[in-house]
Design a protein around this motif. Structure first.
Motif, PDB file in Angstrom:
ATOM      1  N   ILE A 149       8.199  -7.136   7.275  1.00 37.25           N
ATOM      2  CA  ILE A 149       8.238  -8.034   6.127  1.00 37.25           C
ATOM      3  C   ILE A 149       7.205  -7.513   5.121  1.00 37.25           C
ATOM      4  O   ILE A 149       6.032  -7.354   5.473  1.00 37.25           O
ATOM      5  N   ILE A 150       7.638  -7.253   3.885  1.00 31.79           N
ATOM      6  CA  ILE A 150       6.739  -6.729   2.856  1.00 31.79           C
ATOM      7  C   ILE A 150       6.692  -7.681   1.673  1.00 31.79           C
ATOM      8  O   ILE A 150       7.737  -8.098   1.162  1.00 31.79           O
ATOM      9  N   SER A 151       5.474  -7.987   1.242  1.00 29.80           N
ATOM     10  CA  SER A 151       5.279  -8.791   0.042  1.00 29.80           C
ATOM     11  C   SER A 151       5.344  -7.879  -1.180  1.00 29.80           C
ATOM     12  O   SER A 151       4.463  -7.034  -1.381  1.00 29.80           O
ATOM     13  N   VAL A 152       6.356  -8.043  -1.986  1.00 29.77           N
ATOM     14  CA  VAL A 152       6.512  -7.218  -3.183  1.00 29.77           C
ATOM     15  C   VAL A 152       5.391  -7.483  -4.192  1.00 29.77           C
ATOM     16  O   VAL A 152       4.839  -6.526  -4.752  1.00 29.77           O
ATOM     17  N   PRO A 153       4.992  -8.738  -4.449  1.00 33.37           N
ATOM     18  CA  PRO A 153       3.871  -8.942  -5.376  1.00 33.37           C
ATOM     19  C   PRO A 153       2.580  -8.247  -4.916  1.00 33.37           C
ATOM     20  O   PRO A 153       1.840  -7.697  -5.719  1.00 33.37           O
ATOM     21  N   ARG A 154       2.292  -8.264  -3.601  1.00 33.28           N
ATOM     22  CA  ARG A 154       1.105  -7.572  -3.072  1.00 33.28           C
ATOM     23  C   ARG A 154       1.251  -6.071  -3.306  1.00 33.28           C
ATOM     24  O   ARG A 154       0.293  -5.397  -3.683  1.00 33.28           O
ATOM     25  N   ALA A 155       2.450  -5.532  -3.055  1.00 32.57           N
ATOM     26  CA  ALA A 155       2.678  -4.094  -3.235  1.00 32.57           C
ATOM     27  C   ALA A 155       2.488  -3.689  -4.698  1.00 32.57           C
ATOM     28  O   ALA A 155       1.886  -2.654  -4.990  1.00 32.57           O
ATOM     29  N   ILE A 156       2.973  -4.515  -5.612  1.00 31.48           N
ATOM     30  CA  ILE A 156       2.823  -4.228  -7.044  1.00 31.48           C
ATOM     31  C   ILE A 156       1.337  -4.219  -7.423  1.00 31.48           C
ATOM     32  O   ILE A 156       0.856  -3.300  -8.096  1.00 31.48           O
ATOM     33  N   GLY A 161      -3.512   3.116  -8.407  1.00 25.56           N
ATOM     34  CA  GLY A 161      -3.086   4.057  -9.439  1.00 25.56           C
ATOM     35  C   GLY A 161      -1.902   4.926  -9.057  1.00 25.56           C
ATOM     36  O   GLY A 161      -1.805   6.078  -9.474  1.00 25.56           O
ATOM     37  N   HIS A 162      -1.004   4.376  -8.245  1.00 20.18           N
ATOM     38  CA  HIS A 162       0.234   5.106  -7.939  1.00 20.18           C
ATOM     39  C   HIS A 162       1.431   4.179  -8.121  1.00 20.18           C
ATOM     40  O   HIS A 162       1.283   3.018  -8.471  1.00 20.18           O
ATOM     41  N   SER A 163       2.614   4.714  -7.884  1.00 20.62           N
ATOM     42  CA  SER A 163       3.844   3.966  -8.142  1.00 20.62           C
ATOM     43  C   SER A 163       4.056   2.833  -7.134  1.00 20.62           C
ATOM     44  O   SER A 163       3.564   2.891  -5.993  1.00 20.62           O
ATOM     45  N   VAL A 164       4.797   1.842  -7.554  1.00 19.29           N
ATOM     46  CA  VAL A 164       5.165   0.746  -6.658  1.00 19.29           C
ATOM     47  C   VAL A 164       6.014   1.289  -5.514  1.00 19.29           C
ATOM     48  O   VAL A 164       5.864   0.860  -4.364  1.00 19.29           O
ATOM     49  N   GLU A 165       6.873   2.260  -5.800  1.00 16.30           N
ATOM     50  CA  GLU A 165       7.714   2.848  -4.756  1.00 16.30           C
ATOM     51  C   GLU A 165       6.854   3.509  -3.677  1.00 16.30           C
ATOM     52  O   GLU A 165       7.141   3.405  -2.491  1.00 16.30           O
ATOM     53  N   ARG A 166       5.778   4.193  -4.102  1.00  6.85           N
ATOM     54  CA  ARG A 166       4.886   4.824  -3.130  1.00  6.85           C
ATOM     55  C   ARG A 166       4.210   3.761  -2.273  1.00  6.85           C
ATOM     56  O   ARG A 166       4.095   3.907  -1.056  1.00  6.85           O
ATOM     57  N   GLU A 167       3.780   2.678  -2.891  1.00 10.54           N
ATOM     58  CA  GLU A 167       3.116   1.612  -2.142  1.00 10.54           C
ATOM     59  C   GLU A 167       4.089   0.929  -1.178  1.00 10.54           C
ATOM     60  O   GLU A 167       3.747   0.674  -0.028  1.00 10.54           O
ATOM     61  N   LEU A 168       5.306   0.652  -1.638  1.00 12.58           N
ATOM     62  CA  LEU A 168       6.307   0.060  -0.743  1.00 12.58           C
ATOM     63  C   LEU A 168       6.629   1.013   0.400  1.00 12.58           C
ATOM     64  O   LEU A 168       6.791   0.591   1.551  1.00 12.58           O
ATOM     65  N   GLY A 169       6.738   2.309   0.110  1.00 11.98           N
ATOM     66  CA  GLY A 169       6.976   3.311   1.146  1.00 11.98           C
ATOM     67  C   GLY A 169       5.841   3.348   2.149  1.00 11.98           C
ATOM     68  O   GLY A 169       6.060   3.398   3.370  1.00 11.98           O
ATOM     69  N   ALA A 190       8.122  13.141   2.389  1.00 12.38           N
ATOM     70  CA  ALA A 190       9.181  12.468   1.626  1.00 12.38           C
ATOM     71  C   ALA A 190       8.947  12.549   0.118  1.00 12.38           C
ATOM     72  O   ALA A 190       9.744  12.041  -0.660  1.00 12.38           O
ATOM     73  N   GLY A 191       7.852  13.172  -0.286  1.00  9.44           N
ATOM     74  CA  GLY A 191       7.580  13.336  -1.718  1.00  9.44           C
ATOM     75  C   GLY A 191       6.997  12.111  -2.380  1.00  9.44           C
ATOM     76  O   GLY A 191       7.031  11.994  -3.605  1.00  9.44           O
ATOM     77  N   LEU A 192       6.469  11.170  -1.604  1.00 11.64           N
ATOM     78  CA  LEU A 192       5.835   9.975  -2.174  1.00 11.64           C
ATOM     79  C   LEU A 192       4.335  10.187  -2.210  1.00 11.64           C
ATOM     80  O   LEU A 192       3.580   9.694  -1.381  1.00 11.64           O
ATOM     81  N   THR A 193       3.901  10.944  -3.209  1.00 13.99           N
ATOM     82  CA  THR A 193       2.491  11.306  -3.324  1.00 13.99           C
ATOM     83  C   THR A 193       1.762  10.324  -4.234  1.00 13.99           C
ATOM     84  O   THR A 193       2.383   9.589  -5.002  1.00 13.99           O
ATOM     85  N   ARG A 194       0.457  10.392  -4.188  1.00 16.26           N
ATOM     86  CA  ARG A 194      -0.382   9.521  -5.039  1.00 16.26           C
ATOM     87  C   ARG A 194      -0.362  10.005  -6.464  1.00 16.26           C
ATOM     88  O   ARG A 194      -0.221  11.104  -6.792  1.00 16.26           O
TER      89      ARG A 194
END
Length: 178
Positions: free
Chosen positions: A117-124, A131-139, A174-178
């Motif tokens: 279970i992931i909290s999207v607001p926390r990830a954002i 200082g990285h993308s939301v996609e990287r944080e969700l990943g 997977a290419g999800l770098t900072r």
């Protein structure tokens, strides 16, 4: 090598961010990479994106912490003394007799590894802080949750180093770098 199956379950309460099909493919790639790295070749992971209120309720209910968190993992393989383990031994047919020729029930059944279970607001918020993308944080949170499902923890400094190194390796591949 068989792959791990990813099931994405949506929460009607999560309206912070649209999850694009391309990102779901990235999550499937992360799951495959993590599974290969850890020797997990079969299983199903249920992933649900939620809001802070929902994750706070779950955190309070299951961890007795009345605050939102970024990710929760619920492994299916943790059997307590009062839990029943189900064995799928069979004679080659399920209740409807709908198995492929020569297939057994245990071969047709995909074992659930657990729920993430992931909290999207926390990830954002965390993506902004780091200082990285939301996609990287969700990943990152997804891989973190997966490693918890298969038994990793970070209660000690040494456990944390091992777990975080594995997470970073998977994200880099997977290419999800900072």
């Amino acid at each position: 090598m068989a792959s791990v199956d990813l099931t994405l379950a949506w929460s009607s309460e999560q309206e912070e961010k649209e999850i694009a099909p391309a990102f779901i493919e990235k999550l499937e790639e992360l799951l495959k990479l993590a599974g290969e790295l850890e020797g997990v070749t079969e299983g199903e992971v249920a992933l649900t994106f939620v809001d802070d209120e929902t994750i706070q309720d779950l955190n309070k209910q299951y961890r007795n912490l009345d605050k939102p968190t970024d990710v929760l993992s619920f492994a299916m393989s943790e059997f307590g003394d009062d839990e029943i383990q189900i064995n799928y031994e069979d004679d080659g047919e399920d209740a409807d007799g709908e198995l492929a020729e020569g297939e057994t029930v245990s071969e047709a059944f995909i074992e659930p590894l657990g729920d993430i279970i992931i909290s999207v607001p926390r990830a954002i918020a965390q993506a902004e802080d780091y200082g990285h993308s939301v996609e990287r944080e969700l990943g990152f949170l997804f891989v973190h949750g997966f490693l918890h499902l298969i038994g990793y923890d970070h209660q000690s400094e040494e456990e944390e180093k091992v777990m975080f190194a594995k997470q970073e390796d998977i994200l880099q591949k997977a290419g999800l770098t900072r």
